[in-house]
Design a protein around this motif. Sequence first.
Motif, short mmCIF file in Angstrom:
data_model
loop_
_atom_site.label_atom_id
_atom_site.label_comp_id
_atom_site.label_asym_id
_atom_site.label_seq_id
_atom_site.Cartn_x
_atom_site.Cartn_y
_atom_site.Cartn_z
N THR A 1 40.41 2.73 10.06
CA THR A 1 39.91 1.50 10.66
C THR A 1 38.39 1.43 10.56
O THR A 1 37.82 0.37 10.28
N PHE A 2 37.73 2.57 10.77
CA PHE A 2 36.26 2.59 10.65
C PHE A 2 35.84 2.30 9.21
O PHE A 2 34.86 1.59 8.98
N ALA A 3 36.60 2.83 8.25
CA ALA A 3 36.28 2.58 6.85
C ALA A 3 36.46 1.10 6.50
O ALA A 3 35.70 0.56 5.69
N ALA A 4 37.46 0.48 7.09
CA ALA A 4 37.74 -0.93 6.78
C ALA A 4 36.83 -1.88 7.56
O ALA A 4 36.32 -2.85 7.00
N ALA A 5 36.64 -1.62 8.84
CA ALA A 5 35.91 -2.55 9.69
C ALA A 5 34.44 -2.20 9.84
O ALA A 5 33.60 -3.07 10.09
N GLY A 6 34.12 -0.91 9.74
CA GLY A 6 32.73 -0.48 9.89
C GLY A 6 32.24 -0.50 11.32
O GLY A 6 31.04 -0.39 11.56
N SER A 7 33.13 -0.61 12.28
CA SER A 7 32.75 -0.66 13.69
C SER A 7 33.38 0.53 14.42
O SER A 7 34.60 0.68 14.44
N LEU A 8 32.53 1.35 15.03
CA LEU A 8 33.03 2.51 15.75
C LEU A 8 33.87 2.14 16.98
O LEU A 8 34.92 2.75 17.20
N ALA B 1 37.29 1.12 15.79
CA ALA B 1 38.02 2.29 15.30
C ALA B 1 38.54 3.15 16.45
O ALA B 1 39.67 3.64 16.40
#
Length: 77
Positions: free
Chosen positions: A44-51, A54
Amino acid sequence: MFVTKPPERAEDTDPPDDDSLLSLRSAMIIFGSLVVAIIVGVLTFAAAGSLPVAALAGGGAFPGTMTFLHKQISRRS
C-alpha cells in the motif's frame, strides 16, 4: 434403516506439559497475520506513497487474516 451417531470430539482436559504462553497454533496464526499485515502495508505504501494510509491498510489486514486463519487451521489433526 440404521442411524449412527457422529464420533464425539475428544476434548483435551489435561493441561499442557510445558509452560508455554501460547500454543503452536496460536503462535502461527498471529505470525501469519503479522506477515500478511506487513506485506499489505508495504504494498500500500508503494502504491499510495502515504504512510498513514499504509498503516491503516496493514492494521485492517491483521484482524481479517487472524479470523481467516483461525477458521482454516484445525485445532486437531
